[in-house]
Design a protein around this motif. Structure first.
Motif, PDB file in Angstrom:
ATOM      1  N   TYR A  64       0.834  -1.076  -0.033  1.00  0.00           N
ATOM      2  CA  TYR A  64       0.053   0.065  -0.106  1.00  0.00           C
ATOM      3  C   TYR A  64       0.844   1.303  -0.142  1.00  0.00           C
ATOM      4  N   ASN A  65       0.573   2.028  -0.783  1.00  0.00           N
ATOM      5  CA  ASN A  65       1.488   3.215  -0.933  1.00  0.00           C
ATOM      6  C   ASN A  65       0.533   4.735  -1.168  1.00  0.00           C
ATOM      7  N   GLY A  66      -0.786   4.683  -0.964  1.00  0.00           N
ATOM      8  CA  GLY A  66      -1.690   5.815  -1.134  1.00  0.00           C
ATOM      9  C   GLY A  66      -1.345   6.859  -0.096  1.00  0.00           C
ATOM     10  N   TRP A  67      -1.941   7.974  -0.277  1.00  0.00           N
ATOM     11  CA  TRP A  67      -1.919   9.334   0.521  1.00  0.00           C
ATOM     12  C   TRP A  67      -2.197   8.959   2.020  1.00  0.00           C
ATOM     13  N   LEU A  68      -3.265   8.269   2.116  1.00  0.00           N
ATOM     14  CA  LEU A  68      -3.654   8.041   3.530  1.00  0.00           C
ATOM     15  C   LEU A  68      -2.665   7.281   4.189  1.00  0.00           C
ATOM     16  N   SER A  69      -2.424   7.695   5.550  1.00  0.00           N
ATOM     17  CA  SER A  69      -1.446   6.763   6.495  1.00  0.00           C
ATOM     18  C   SER A  69      -1.533   5.392   6.523  1.00  0.00           C
ATOM     19  N   LYS A  70      -0.652   4.759   6.218  1.00  0.00           N
ATOM     20  CA  LYS A  70      -0.377   3.538   6.250  1.00  0.00           C
ATOM     21  C   LYS A  70      -0.623   2.767   7.800  1.00  0.00           C
ATOM     22  N   SER A  71      -0.466   3.905   8.636  1.00  0.00           N
ATOM     23  CA  SER A  71      -0.631   3.624   9.669  1.00  0.00           C
ATOM     24  C   SER A  71      -1.809   3.121  10.297  1.00  0.00           C
ATOM     25  N   TRP A  72      -3.201   3.348   9.560  1.00  0.00           N
ATOM     26  CA  TRP A  72      -4.443   2.766   9.583  1.00  0.00           C
ATOM     27  C   TRP A  72      -4.476   1.398   9.359  1.00  0.00           C
ATOM     28  N   ILE A  73      -3.724   0.656   8.676  1.00  0.00           N
ATOM     29  CA  ILE A  73      -3.832  -0.623   8.342  1.00  0.00           C
ATOM     30  C   ILE A  73      -3.729  -1.384   9.863  1.00  0.00           C
ATOM     31  N   GLN A  74      -4.888  -2.287   9.699  1.00  0.00           N
ATOM     32  CA  GLN A  74      -5.050  -2.898  11.167  1.00  0.00           C
ATOM     33  C   GLN A  74      -4.063  -4.220  11.196  1.00  0.00           C
ATOM     34  N   GLU A  75      -3.111  -3.990  11.601  1.00  0.00           N
ATOM     35  CA  GLU A  75      -2.043  -5.242  11.422  1.00  0.00           C
ATOM     36  C   GLU A  75      -1.165  -5.088  12.431  1.00  0.00           C
ATOM     37  N   GLU A  76      -1.063  -6.087  13.364  1.00  0.00           N
ATOM     38  CA  GLU A  76       0.113  -5.914  14.292  1.00  0.00           C
ATOM     39  C   GLU A  76       1.224  -7.288  14.271  1.00  0.00           C
ATOM     40  N   THR A  77       2.437  -6.968  14.655  1.00  0.00           N
ATOM     41  CA  THR A  77       3.352  -8.065  14.626  1.00  0.00           C
ATOM     42  C   THR A  77       3.924  -8.082  15.945  1.00  0.00           C
ATOM     43  N   THR A  78       3.960  -9.293  16.504  1.00  0.00           N
ATOM     44  CA  THR A  78       4.158  -9.334  17.931  1.00  0.00           C
ATOM     45  C   THR A  78       5.112 -10.659  17.900  1.00  0.00           C
ATOM     46  N   HIS A  79       6.044 -10.434  18.999  1.00  0.00           N
ATOM     47  CA  HIS A  79       7.018 -11.235  19.480  1.00  0.00           C
ATOM     48  C   HIS A  79       6.391 -12.036  20.950  1.00  0.00           C
ATOM     49  N   LEU A  80       6.402 -13.333  21.150  1.00  0.00           N
ATOM     50  CA  LEU A  80       6.041 -13.788  22.609  1.00  0.00           C
ATOM     51  C   LEU A  80       7.052 -14.498  22.874  1.00  0.00           C
ATOM     52  N   ASP A  81       7.821 -14.029  23.856  1.00  0.00           N
ATOM     53  CA  ASP A  81       8.854 -15.048  24.479  1.00  0.00           C
ATOM     54  C   ASP A  81       8.423 -16.156  25.370  1.00  0.00           C
ATOM     55  N   ARG A  82       7.221 -16.092  25.879  1.00  0.00           N
ATOM     56  CA  ARG A  82       6.752 -17.145  26.845  1.00  0.00           C
ATOM     57  C   ARG A  82       5.554 -17.435  26.641  1.00  0.00           C
ATOM     58  N   LEU A  83       5.081 -18.560  26.510  1.00  0.00           N
ATOM     59  CA  LEU A  83       3.876 -19.371  26.449  1.00  0.00           C
ATOM     60  C   LEU A  83       3.530 -20.333  27.440  1.00  0.00           C
ATOM     61  N   PRO A  84       2.353 -20.616  27.700  1.00  0.00           N
ATOM     62  CA  PRO A  84       1.107 -20.098  27.381  1.00  0.00           C
ATOM     63  C   PRO A  84       0.726 -18.591  27.757  1.00  0.00           C
ATOM     64  N   VAL A  85      -0.079 -18.148  27.024  1.00  0.00           N
ATOM     65  CA  VAL A  85      -0.461 -16.991  27.714  1.00  0.00           C
ATOM     66  C   VAL A  85      -2.021 -16.400  26.968  1.00  0.00           C
ATOM     67  N   ASN A  86      -2.526 -15.629  28.007  1.00  0.00           N
ATOM     68  CA  ASN A  86      -3.868 -15.136  27.428  1.00  0.00           C
ATOM     69  C   ASN A  86      -3.545 -13.805  27.030  1.00  0.00           C
ATOM     70  N   PHE A  87      -3.577 -13.755  25.520  1.00  0.00           N
ATOM     71  CA  PHE A  87      -2.891 -12.624  24.809  1.00  0.00           C
ATOM     72  C   PHE A  87      -3.864 -11.670  24.520  1.00  0.00           C
ATOM     73  N   ASN A  88      -3.771 -10.421  25.177  1.00  0.00           N
ATOM     74  CA  ASN A  88      -4.675  -9.322  24.752  1.00  0.00           C
ATOM     75  C   ASN A  88      -4.032  -8.092  24.217  1.00  0.00           C
ATOM     76  N   LEU A  89      -4.579  -7.894  22.875  1.00  0.00           N
ATOM     77  CA  LEU A  89      -4.108  -6.739  22.320  1.00  0.00           C
ATOM     78  C   LEU A  89      -4.395  -5.296  22.760  1.00  0.00           C
ATOM     79  N   PRO A  90      -3.868  -4.375  22.975  1.00  0.00           N
ATOM     80  CA  PRO A  90      -4.104  -3.237  23.680  1.00  0.00           C
ATOM     81  C   PRO A  90      -4.966  -2.276  22.904  1.00  0.00           C
ATOM     82  N   ARG A  91      -4.911  -2.153  21.764  1.00  0.00           N
ATOM     83  CA  ARG A  91      -5.585  -1.198  20.927  1.00  0.00           C
ATOM     84  C   ARG A  91      -6.974  -1.824  20.317  1.00  0.00           C
ATOM     85  N   ARG A  92      -7.756  -0.898  19.961  1.00  0.00           N
ATOM     86  CA  ARG A  92      -9.340  -1.096  19.660  1.00  0.00           C
ATOM     87  C   ARG A  92      -9.182  -1.404  18.084  1.00  0.00           C
ATOM     88  N   TYR A  93      -9.806  -2.322  17.491  1.00  0.00           N
ATOM     89  CA  TYR A  93      -9.931  -2.565  16.088  1.00  0.00           C
ATOM     90  C   TYR A  93     -11.332  -2.599  15.767  1.00  0.00           C
TER      91      TYR A  93
END
Lengths: 525, 525
Positions: free
Chosen positions: B122-151
Motif C-alpha cells: 500500500y502506498n496511497g496518500w492516507l497513512s499506512k498506520s491505519w492498516i489494522q495489522e500487528e506483529t508480535t513476539h512472545l517470549d513465553r507461552l502459554p498466555v492469554n494474549f490481549n491486544l491493547p488497541r481497539r480494532y
C-alpha cells in the motif's frame, strides 16, 4: 551454542525440588546501567563482503531530536558499545494534531551487516522469530516508549512506516538499560604491553559480561539459554575475571536437578519462564558436567555442592560406560551425539575417546575428594582408555592421532588428546608441532569453541608463540572486522559465513567465544 | 469523513473550560459485550473484482485449537458480525520446549477484500498506520494474549511468522470485547414487510451503533474522529433509534468549546487523548453547527444547551456574512472550502448558496427560541439569498438550478435547493423529476453522504418510490456485496473503488452512511 534439532518427545525428566531450591538460592543480583545512544550513523555497504559493511558517523545522537521524520524515513543509532538490555525512547509529534496513529519499526543489530538484510527475505532453518525487529502502532503521542523485551545490540534502526501528511514524528533520549549479573568493578586488566592482546582480552570480557544474566546464557541475542558446553568455558573465564562462583553453582544445580529419568544431563536447560530441560542430549556435553563441577571445586572448594552434585556427575560416567568396549575403545552411539564441533566433515571417534579420558581424569579428582570407593575402578578404566588411545589411535610414525576406520588425520583428535594429556609433555609438543605442519592453517572449522581448544592445546604443549599467533589471527581478525563482542561462528577464510544462511540471525555475542580472557590469564599472566 | 489535507499551523484556538466540563458531564457509558469467533474461513478470490472476494466456511471456530501451526501457516477467523473493540486469544505451544520466541501477525479486516492486499504494497496518500495489522513476539507461552488497541473488524487473520522446527503453536478462545455507547435494547424495528428495506435498515443500525463510542466517530477503523458533517447525520439517525441525546450534546459542547480565535468551528475535533480541534475548516461544516443544534432543540428542547451554544452558532453565521454580496449571492472563498461532496468534478457554488439558506432557516428557528433581536436582519438576508437563487440560479425553462459561470447542471445543486425549500413543493417535485430525467443515473458521486441528500430530496419532493428505488440500488447493493455495515465510499458502477488507492485503508463502517435508518423512520413509518 545452538545445535540443529533433536526432538525426543518421549524422554521423561526428574525434577528435584531440593536442588532447584538451591539453584534459586544462587539466583544472581542483576546490575543495571543506563547507556545513551552516542551517534547517528549511516551504513557503508558493499553487500558482497561482510567486512565491507560498516558505518559512518553522521551526527552526535543528541541531534536526533532535530530530525522530523515521516513515511519511510529511517535513522540508525549507534550506542558505541554492545548492549544487552531494554530500550526506551521519547517520541513526540510535530505539526497538526495527530490524525492517524504512528507506525514504525525498530530493528536491533549487534553488527551493521544485520541492517542490510531484509528480515522478510530470511528463510533459514533457524526461527525467524529471533530477528530483533518490532513493529509498533502508537495511537497517542508524546510517549516515553519502553519496549518490554530484552535485546542484544549496538545499533538501533528506526524506520517510520507512516505518520500522516499533516504531522511528523521526532525521537529523543534514546537509552539502553543494560543488564548483567557480572560485577564489572572487580575485573583486573591484562598485564601486557601488546595492544592487540589487550584488545582481544577486553572484547572477551565484554562478551562474557553480556552473556552473564540470570544464568550463563550462550548468546543474549539468540538462544539466550544455558548450554553445558558454553557453561564450561564461561565458568573458567569467569573465575579469571568476575569470579561469580555463585552463578556457576546455580547453573550446575539447574542441570543436576533435571536429569532425564535415565540420569542423563540435558545439553541445555530453559530457565526464562520455568525450569525445563531440553530434550537434546550430547555425549560430550553430559560428560562436561563432571568437568564443570571439578573446575569449580578446584577453583573454590565447596563441600555442599560437591556432596549434592557428585552423585549426578558419577551418573554421567555410569551412563556412558556401555560405550566403552573391553579393549578400552569408545564407540559412540548415533543416538547420543558427540558434538566436538559443528562441523560434521571430520571423524569424531578419536576426539570422543580423548574427551572421555579428559572427563574421567576430572572424575577421578572428584572421587578422591569424596572418597568414592569406585576410584580404583575409574583408574582401571582410565588405563584401559589411555592404552587404547596410545596403541590403536596414535600413529607413532606420523606422531599424530588418527581417527576412524580410514585413519583420518584431523586437528580435533590431536587437540583433545593433548588436552587429555594422554601422552607425555614432549610427545604432546611434537604432536602439536606436527599438527601445525600438516593440519594448519585450520580448514573447515568455524567455531571459536573449537579454536579455543586448538589454542589451549598449543599452550598446553608449550607452544606459546604459536598459540598467541593463532589467537591474534582468529579473535584479532574478528576485532579487525568490527567486533565489539565475539561471535558464535567465524571462519577467517569466509568472513561472510553464517551457519544459518543469513547474518540476520547470527549471534555476534556468544559465550563460547570469550575464552581468550581465560587463556591469556592462565598462560600469559 | 476523511478529508484531504489542510494544514493551518498558524490558527489559534479557544479552549473554553466551562463548556469542556459540560462536554465531560455528558461523557457516555460504554456498553461492552463479549463476542466469540464463529467460523474458520478461507478467502475465495478473484482479485479483479471486489464482489468476487468472499469467504468460504471451513470449520466452526471451536476447531481452531486443533490446528497446530508453524512458519507461514495462516488461519482466518470470522466473527459473523462487524465488531468494534478489543481482541484476545489464548496461545500455547505444543511439542519440545519453546527454544525460540513465537512471532506472528494479526490482521483485522472489516471486509474479506482487505485480506487479499499485502500491507507492504500500500502506498496511497492516507497513512499506512491505519492498516489494522500487528506483529508480535512472545517470549513465553502459554498466555492469554490481549491486544491493547481497539480494532474494527469482522475477520481476523493470524499468520505465523515462525515458531521453531521443535514446536508448534495452538490458538484458542478467540474473543472480541465489542463496545459502543449505543444501548441496543431500545431500538424499535422498522414497520415494513419489505425484506430488502428491513435489511437496509438493520445494517444502518449496526453502522451507527459501531460508530457511537466516546463521541460520534466517523469510522471506528479510521479516522475514529468527531466530524461535524458526520455528526449531523448521526444525530438525526440516533434520534430515530438509540436516542442518546446526551452524546449529541457532548459533541456539540466539544465543537463549541474549541472554536478558532476568529470564532470558526473546526470541521473536526480530536478527543482520544486530549481535546484538540483540527486545523481544518469547511464552510458548510461550520454552518452545520447551527443545523445540529437546531435539530437537537427540535427533537428534545434543552434551554441550557441552547443558551450555551446559540452564541457560538450565531458566530458561524456572522463569520460567513462577508461571503454574501449585496445581491444575495454566496461567493465561497478558496480558503474556506465548501465540501458538499468529495468529488471536485462539479461546480459547488449553487450548492453553497442552498446550504447557506438551509442553515439560515435553522438559525432563524433558533433565534426565535432565544428571542434574538437579530432575527429581523436574518429574515432580510434570507429573502436576499432566496431571491438570488430564484432569479439568478434557477433556470425556469429547464426547471433546474444551474451552477457557476458555465451554468453547469449538476445533481447537488438541485438536491440542496430542494432540501433548503427555496421553491414551493410543486416546483421542488418538478425539479427532482427533471433531475431524474437529466441527471440520473447519478455519475461521479461515490459517497453515501451525497446519496443521502439525493434520497432525502426525493422524499421531500414527495417522490417516495424513486427515493426507495435509489436507496435499494445504492445501500441495497452494498448489502449484496457483503456489507455488514455501510461504507465510507461506494460507487455502484465501480464496486472496487477506493478513494485511497487500496481497500486496505477503506472504512467499511462509516457514520455518514447510516442514514437509511433515519430516512425510513421519517418518511416511511
Amino acid at each position: 551454542m545452538s545445535f540443529k534439532f533433536q526432538i525426543n518427545n518421549d524422554v521423561t525428566f526428574n525434577h528435584n525440588e531440593k536442588l532447584l531450591q538451591k539453584a534459586d538460592q544462587y539466583k544472581p543480583q542483576i546490575y543495571r546501567t543506563e547507556v545513551d545512544a552516542k551517534k547517528l550513523v549511516s551504513i557503508i555497504e558493499d553487500t558482497t563482503k561482510l567486512e565491507k559493511v560498516g558505518v559512518k558517523v553522521v551526527e552526535n545522537a543528541d541531534k536526533l531530536s532535530q530530525q522530523q521524520m515521516a513515511r519511510n524515513d529511517s535513522v540508525i543509532l549507534d550506542f558505541g558499545q554492545h548492549c544487552v538490555g531494554k530500550f526506551s525512547i521519547h517520541i513526540e509529534h510535530v505539526g497538526s494534531p495527530m490524525d492517524a496513529p504512528l507506525s514504525f519499526k525498530i530493528k536491533f543489530a549487534e553488527m551493521p551487516n544485520e541492517l542490510v538484510h531484509n528480515s522478510n527475505e530470511y528463510n533459514g532453518w533457524l526461527s525467524k522469530s529471533w530477528i530483533q525487529e518490532e513493529t509498533t502502532h502508537l495511537d497517542r503521542l508524546p510517549v516515553n516508549f519502553n519496549l518490554p523485551r530484552r535485546y542484544s545490540f549496538r545499533y538501533v534502526q528506526i524506520t517510520i512506516i507512516d505518520t500522516s501528511p499533516k504531522w511528523h514524528v521526532k525521537f529523543s533520549n534514546a537509552k539502553a538499560i543494560v543488564q548483567s549479573s557480572a560485577d564489572s568493578t572487580i575485573v583486573s586488566p591484562l598485564n601486557t604491553n601488546d595492544s592487540k592482546l589487550k584488545a582481544i582480552y577486553n572484547v572477551g570480557i565484554t562478551t562474557l559480561h553480556d552473556c552473564m544474566q540470570d544464568v550463563f546464557e550462550d548468546g543474549p541475542k539468540r538462544d539466550r539459554r544455558l548450554w553445558l558446553g558454553d557453561l564450561r568455558l564461561q565458568a573458567l573465564t569467569n573465575y579469571a575475571t568476575f569470579n561469580n562462583t555463585s552463578l556457576v553453582k546455580r547453573c550446575l544445580y539447574l542441570f543436576g536437578a533435571m536429569t532425564s529419568t535415565d540420569n542423563r544431563i540435558s545439553a541445555n536447560v530453559f530457565t526464562d519462564q520455568e525450569y525445563v530441560p531440553d530434550d537434546t542430549f550430547m555425549y560430550d556435553y553430559s560428560l562436561f558436567f563432571i568437568s564443570v563441577l571439578d573446575d569449580l571445586e578446584r577453583h573454590e572448594f565447596d563441600q555442599t555442592v560437591l556432596d549434592d552434585l557428585y552423585p549426578i556427575a558419577k551418573h554421567q560416567w555410569q551412563y556412558m560406560l556401555p560405550f566403552i568396549n573391553t579393549e578400552g575403545r569408545v564407540i559412540p552411539d548415533e543416538n547420543y551425539t558427540v558434538f566436538v564441533d559443528w562441523s560434521n566433515e571430520f571423524d569424531k571417534t578419536t576426539s570422543a575417546q580423548a574427551i572421555t579420558i579428559y572427563a574421567l581424569k576430572q572424575l577421578i579428582h572428584l572421587a578422591k575428594l569424596v572418597n568414592d570407593p569406585s576410584l580404583t575402578e575409574y583408574k582401571t578404566t582410565l588405563t584401559l582408555l589411555e592404552n587404547y588411545a596410545k596403541t590403536k589411535l596414535y600413529d607413532a610414525k606420523q606422531k599424530l592421532f588418527v581417527s576412524g576406520g580410514n585413519k583420518e588425520l584431523n586437528i580435533s583428535s590431536q587437540v583433545w588428546m593433548v588436552l587429555a594429556h594422554v601422552m607425555n609433555d614432549d610427545t604432546n609438543q611434537q604432536i602439536m608441532i606436527n599438527a601445525i605442519k600438516k593440519l594448519f592453517p585450520v580448514k573447515g572449522i568455524a567455531t571459536p569453541y573449537m579454536y579455543h581448544h586448538i589454542i589451549q592445546a598449543l599452550f598446553e604443549a608449550n607452544l606459546k608463540d604459536e598459540a598467541i599467533k593463532l589467537m591474534k589471527n582468529y579473535w584479532g581478525k574478528m576485532i579487525d572486522l568490527g567486533a565489539d563482542t565475539y561471535w558464535e561462528a567465524f571462519d577467517p577464510d569466509n568472513p561472510n559465513y553464517s551457519p544459518y544462511g543469513s547474518p540476520i540471525v547470527n549471534s555476534y555475542c556468544h559465550a563460547w567465544s570469550c575464552t581468550p580472557v581465560y587463556l591469556l590469564q592462565k598462560y600469559l599472566n
